[in-house]
Design an enzyme around this catalytic site. Structure first.
Site, PDB file in Angstrom:
ATOM      1  N   GLU A 103       0.675  -1.370  -0.471  1.00 52.99           N
ATOM      2  CA  GLU A 103       0.341   0.315  -0.177  1.00 52.99           C
ATOM      3  C   GLU A 103       0.322   1.393   0.181  1.00 52.99           C
ATOM      4  O   GLU A 103       1.857   1.503   0.947  1.00 52.99           O
ATOM      5  CB  GLU A 103      -0.574   0.044   1.766  1.00 52.99           C
ATOM      6  CG  GLU A 103      -1.548   1.732   1.693  1.00 52.99           C
ATOM      7  CD  GLU A 103      -2.691   1.038   2.966  1.00 52.99           C
ATOM      8  OE1 GLU A 103      -2.503   0.294   3.628  1.00 52.99           O
ATOM      9  OE2 GLU A 103      -3.149   2.056   2.636  1.00 52.99           O
ATOM     10  N   ASP A 120      -0.970  -0.896   5.941  1.00 50.47           N
ATOM     11  CA  ASP A 120      -1.162  -0.637   6.878  1.00 50.47           C
ATOM     12  C   ASP A 120      -1.411  -0.904   7.778  1.00 50.47           C
ATOM     13  O   ASP A 120      -3.290  -1.555   7.728  1.00 50.47           O
ATOM     14  CB  ASP A 120      -1.264   0.943   6.624  1.00 50.47           C
ATOM     15  CG  ASP A 120       0.011   1.679   6.395  1.00 50.47           C
ATOM     16  OD1 ASP A 120       0.860   0.882   5.853  1.00 50.47           O
ATOM     17  OD2 ASP A 120       0.044   2.634   5.850  1.00 50.47           O
ATOM     18  N   ASP A 165      -3.900   0.488   9.969  1.00 50.61           N
ATOM     19  CA  ASP A 165      -5.352   0.832   9.761  1.00 50.61           C
ATOM     20  C   ASP A 165      -6.574   0.401   9.490  1.00 50.61           C
ATOM     21  O   ASP A 165      -6.487  -0.532   8.531  1.00 50.61           O
ATOM     22  CB  ASP A 165      -4.770   2.100   9.919  1.00 50.61           C
ATOM     23  CG  ASP A 165      -4.050   2.694   8.807  1.00 50.61           C
ATOM     24  OD1 ASP A 165      -4.376   2.112   7.634  1.00 50.61           O
ATOM     25  OD2 ASP A 165      -3.523   4.086   8.040  1.00 50.61           O
ATOM     26  N   ASP A 169      -7.710   2.132   6.368  1.00 49.11           N
ATOM     27  CA  ASP A 169      -7.508   2.492   5.485  1.00 49.11           C
ATOM     28  C   ASP A 169      -7.404   0.618   5.196  1.00 49.11           C
ATOM     29  O   ASP A 169      -7.179   0.426   3.623  1.00 49.11           O
ATOM     30  CB  ASP A 169      -6.642   3.599   4.611  1.00 49.11           C
ATOM     31  CG  ASP A 169      -7.484   4.323   4.988  1.00 49.11           C
ATOM     32  OD1 ASP A 169      -8.993   4.891   5.139  1.00 49.11           O
ATOM     33  OD2 ASP A 169      -6.462   5.950   4.504  1.00 49.11           O
TER      34      ASP A 169
END
Ligand code: 0RA
Length: 611
Positions: free
Chosen positions: A398, A472, A474, A476
Site C-alpha cells: 500500500e 498499514d 489502520d 484504510d
C-alpha cells in the site's frame, strides 16, 4: 481413514464425525434434535434423540454392539442405519476413529427404558457396557476429550461449530440443533422450517433481491430426494452451493451439471416462448443466467460416489438427469405462475449478456494493447531477478512510500514489489468490464502473469509462488486488504484455493531502551516487553507505535515483515466458500448495518482475520 490433519481442522472433524452419526439417524427419520455442548474442560458432547446405539450382543464379535461400533474400525458401516448414510472421503470414518483419538470418551445410551454406559481411554474400553438406571427417553450421548498428544490444539472454536450446526439445520428442515458453550454460558438454537429456502435467504441477507422471496421446490425421483432454492439479487456474481447427504460438494459434479443445464435451458425457453428477446435467434449463455443467482441444491443419494481431489465431487451419472428434470419442472412452473418475476429475471439476464459483450470488447482491446501480457510488465513493478516462480514472492504494498522502503529492504533475488496507490475498485459493486479497466487491478493481473477470466486464467503461468499483501495496520489499510482479498476471491479464486495468497504481519510497536529494541505485534506483546525491561531495572523505556509501513526504514521492514526467517505470514484459505462469500458481500455490499456489526465484533481480532 481420513481425519485430515492434527490441527484445528482435524480436531473439529472429530466432532463432525460424531454429529454425522446422529444426522444419519435423523435422515432415517428417527431423530429430530441434536444438542452439542462444549464443556469447560475442553471435552465436547453430542446428544441426540434417536433410537440409541444397540447394546445387544453382536453376532460375530460376541460383545455388545455398542462396543463394536466404538472400538472396531469401520464397524459403523455394518449397521443398516438408513438409506442415505453419509459416506465419501470426508466423513464416515466411524466413531471408533474419534474414540481412538480421544484421551477419554464415554457413551451413554437410552434404550428400552434403560440407561447404558461404557467408557474408553484412547479407543480401548475401560469398563463393560453397564446398566446405570432407568429413563423414559431414547437417544445417544457421546462425550469425549480429544487427545492432546495427537492434536496441536484441543480448543474448540465456537464459530466453526456454529457454522456447521447452522448449515445442518438449514439442510435438514425438521431438525432442531442446539449449540451450547459452557465456557461462557452461551447457547444458540438452529431450526429452520423453510430449509434451503431459508439458507438462500441467509446467504443473501445483505444483498438486494429482485424477486422477493426465494423460489423453492422439492421432489423425490427414483428414491433421490431433492430440494432447491434460488434467488436473484442485483450483484454480478453467482453463488451456487450443492450438498449431497449434507456434504458440501465443493467440486460440484453431476448434480451441479444437471442444475446448470436446467436453469439455462428453462430460462431460454421461457423467454423465447413469451417473446422477451428482441431478436428471435438470441440465446442466453450459462454465465448470463447465473449472474446474481444465489442457489442451494441439496440431494440425498443412497450410494454416492465421491470423486475429485478432496472427494467432494459427485460422480453418479444418473443424478444429472434427475436434477435436470426436477429443476426444469419446478422452475418452469414457477415462471408460468409468476410472470412479473419471470420478466425481471430475464431482464437481469439480458443485462448480463450485454455487459459480457462489453467486457469481451474491453478484453479484446486490452489484449491488443498487450496490457495484460507479461511481456509488458507494469512500470511500477520492481521485479525479482530469479525466474523460477516456485521461489518468487510478490509483495503488493500500500502506497508509494512504503513501496520505496520495501524496494530497498527486500531480497531482490526473489522478492518483487508492486506498490499500489489509494483504494482499488470495489469489485463487489462493479461489473466485469469496469473491473478490467481499473488500472490498479490491471497492474495486479499483469504482474501475476496468469491472465484473467474463465477462458484465459492459467495457474501454470503464475509468476510468484507467494502473493503477499502488505498494508498499514489502520482502517484504510484493512479496507484495501479486504478489497484485494475480495478481488482475488471473486476473480482469481484458484490463487486462494491453491494457497498462494498471504497477508504480511508488520509489527504494531517497537519497544526500546538504549540500544536494545524489540518489536511487538499486538498490545499484549508490547506490555510483556515493557515489563521485561522494567524487571531489568531500565529507567528509560520508549514505545513507538507504527501507524504505517512508511514509518519503518528499509532495514526494519525487512527484518520485521519481509525476512522469511523472522516474518509471520497469514495464509489465506477458503475454509468454507459460503462463509467467505457471505462475509465479502456483507463487507463490500450495499447494507451498512451488518458491516458495522461485523467490524465492531471483529475489531479486536482483525489481525487474525481469515476468510
Ligand atoms: C445402528 C442401529 C440403530 C441405530 C444406530 C446404529 C444409531 C447410531 C447412532 C450414533 C449416534 N446416534 C445414533 N443413533 C442410532 C437402530 C437400532 C434399532 O433398530 O433400534
Amino acid at each position: 481413514m481420513y481425519i485430515g490433519d492434527t490441527g484445528k481442522r482435524g480436531l473439529h472433524h472429530l466432532v463432525f464425525e460424531v454429529i454425522d452419526n446422529s444426522i444419519d439417524e435423523a435422515l432415517a427419520g428417527f431423530c429430530n434434535k441434536i444438542v452439542v455442548t462444549i464443556h469447560k474442560d475442553n471435552s465436547i458432547s453430542v446428544l441426540d434423540n434417536g433410537r440409541g446405539i444397540p447394546v445387544d450382543i453382536h453376532k460375530e464379535e460376541k460383545i455388545p454392539a455398542l462396543e463394536v461400533v466404538m472400538t472396531i474400525l469401520h464397524a459403523g458401516g455394518k449397521f443398516d442405519k438408513g438409506s442415505y448414510k453419509v459416506s465419501g472421503g470426508l466423513h464416515g470414518v466411524g466413531v471408533s476413529v474419534v474414540n481412538a483419538l480421544s484421551e477419554w470418551l464415554t457413551a451413554e445410551i437410552y434404550r428400552d427404558n434403560k440407561i447404558y454406559t461404557q467408557s474408553y481411554k484412547r479407543g480401548i474400553a475401560t469398563t463393560k457396557v453397564i446398566e446405570k438406571g432407568k429413563i423414559r427417553k431414547r437417544g445417544t450421548l457421546i462425550r469425549f476429550l480429544a487427545d492432546e498428544e495427537i492434536f496441536k490444539t484441543i480448543q474448540w472454536e465456537y464459530d466453526i461449530l456454529e457454522h456447521r450446526m447452522r448449515e445442518l439445520a438449514f439442510l435438514n428442515k425438521n431438525l432442531e440443533v442446539i449449540l451450547r458453550d459452557e465456557r461462557d454460558n452461551n447457547e444458540q438454537r438452529f431450526y429452520y422450517k423453510g430449509g434451503v429456502a431459508e439458507f438462500v435467504k441467509y446467504l443473501d441477507e445483505s444483498r438486494q433481491s429482485i424477486i422477493g422471496k426465494p423460489i423453492y421446490f422439492e421432489k423425490e425421483i427414483e428414491s433421490v430426494p431433492m430440494e432447491v432454492a434460488l434467488q436473484y439479487n442485483i450483484s454480478y456474481s453467482d453463488n451456487i452451493f450443492t450438498f449431497v447427504n449434507n456434504i458440501n460438494t465443493v467440486e460440484g459434479g453431476s448434480h451441479l451439471v444437471g442444475f446448470k443445464t436446467a436453469v439455462t435451458r428453462t430460462l431460454n425457453n421461457y423467454a423465447q416462448k413469451n417473446k422477451l428477446f428482441k431478436k428471435d435467434n438470441f440465446t442466453l449463455s450459462g454465465e448470463d443466467v447465473r449472474e446474481g443467482l444465489t442457489a442451494v441444491l441439496s440431494i440425498k443419494v443412497a450410494e454416492p460416489q465421491f470423486e475429485g481431489q478432496t472427494k467432494t465431487k459427485l460422480g453418479n451419472s444418473e443424478i444429472k438427469g434427475y436434477v435436470d428434470s426436477f429443476v426444469t419442472e419446478g422452475l418452469s412452473e414457477f415462471l408460468e405462475q409468476h410472470p412479473a418475476e419471470g420478466k425481471k429475471i430475464i431482464e437481469k439476464c439480458l443485462n448480463a449478456a450485454r455487459s459480457r459483450d462489453a467486457a469481451r470488447k474491453a478484453r479484446e482491446l486490452t489484449r491488443r494493447k498487450s496490457a495484460l501480457d507479461v511481456g509488458n510488465l507494469p512500470g511500477k513493478l520492481s521485479d525479482c531477478s530469479t525466474k523460477d516462480p516456485s521461489l518468487c514472492e510478490l509483495y503488493i504494498v500500500e502506497g508509494d512510500s512504503a513501496g520505496g522502503s520495501a524496494k530497498q529492504g527486500r531480497d531482490r533475488k526473489y522478492q518483487a514489489i508492486l506498490p499500489i496507490r489509494g483504494k482499488i475498485l470495489n469489485v463487489e459493486k462493479a461489473r466485469i468490464d469496469k473491473v478490467l479497466t481499473n488500472n490498479e487491478i490491471r497492474t495486479i493481473i499483469t504482474a501475476t502473469g496468469t491472465g484473467f477470466g474463465e477462458d484465459e486464467f492459467n495457474i501454470e503461468k503464475l509468476r510468484y509462488n507467494k502473493i503477499i499483501i502488505m498494508t498499514d495496520a489502520d482502517v484504510d489499510g484493512s479496507h484495501i486488504m479486504t478489497l484485494l482479498l475480495t478481488f482475488f476471491y471473486r476473480y482469481m479464486p484458484t490463487l486462494i484455493e491453491e494457497g498462494h495468497v498471504y497477508i504480511a504481519q508488520p509489527p504494531l510497536y517497537r519497544v526500546y531502551s538504549g540500544k536494545k529494541s524489540f518489536y511487538a505485534y499486538d498490545e499484549d506483546e508490547r506490555d510483556i516487553l515493557v515489563k521485561r525491561f522494567e524487571k531489568e531495572g531500565r529507567q528509560k523505556i520508549d514505545v513507538q507505535r507504527y501507524k504505517g509501513l512508511g514509518e519503518m526504514n528499509p532495514d526494519q521492514l525487512w527484518s520485521t515483515t519481509m525476512n522469511p526467517e523472522t516474518r509471520t505470514l497469514i495464509k489465506i484459505g477458503v475454509e468454507d466458500a459460503s462463509h467467505a462469500d457471505k462475509t465479502f458481500s456483507m463487507l463490500m455490499g450495499e447494507d451498512v448495518e451488518p458491516r458495522r456489526n461485523f467490524i465492531q465484533k471483529n475489531a479486536k481480532y482483525v489481525r487474525n482475520l481469515d476468510i
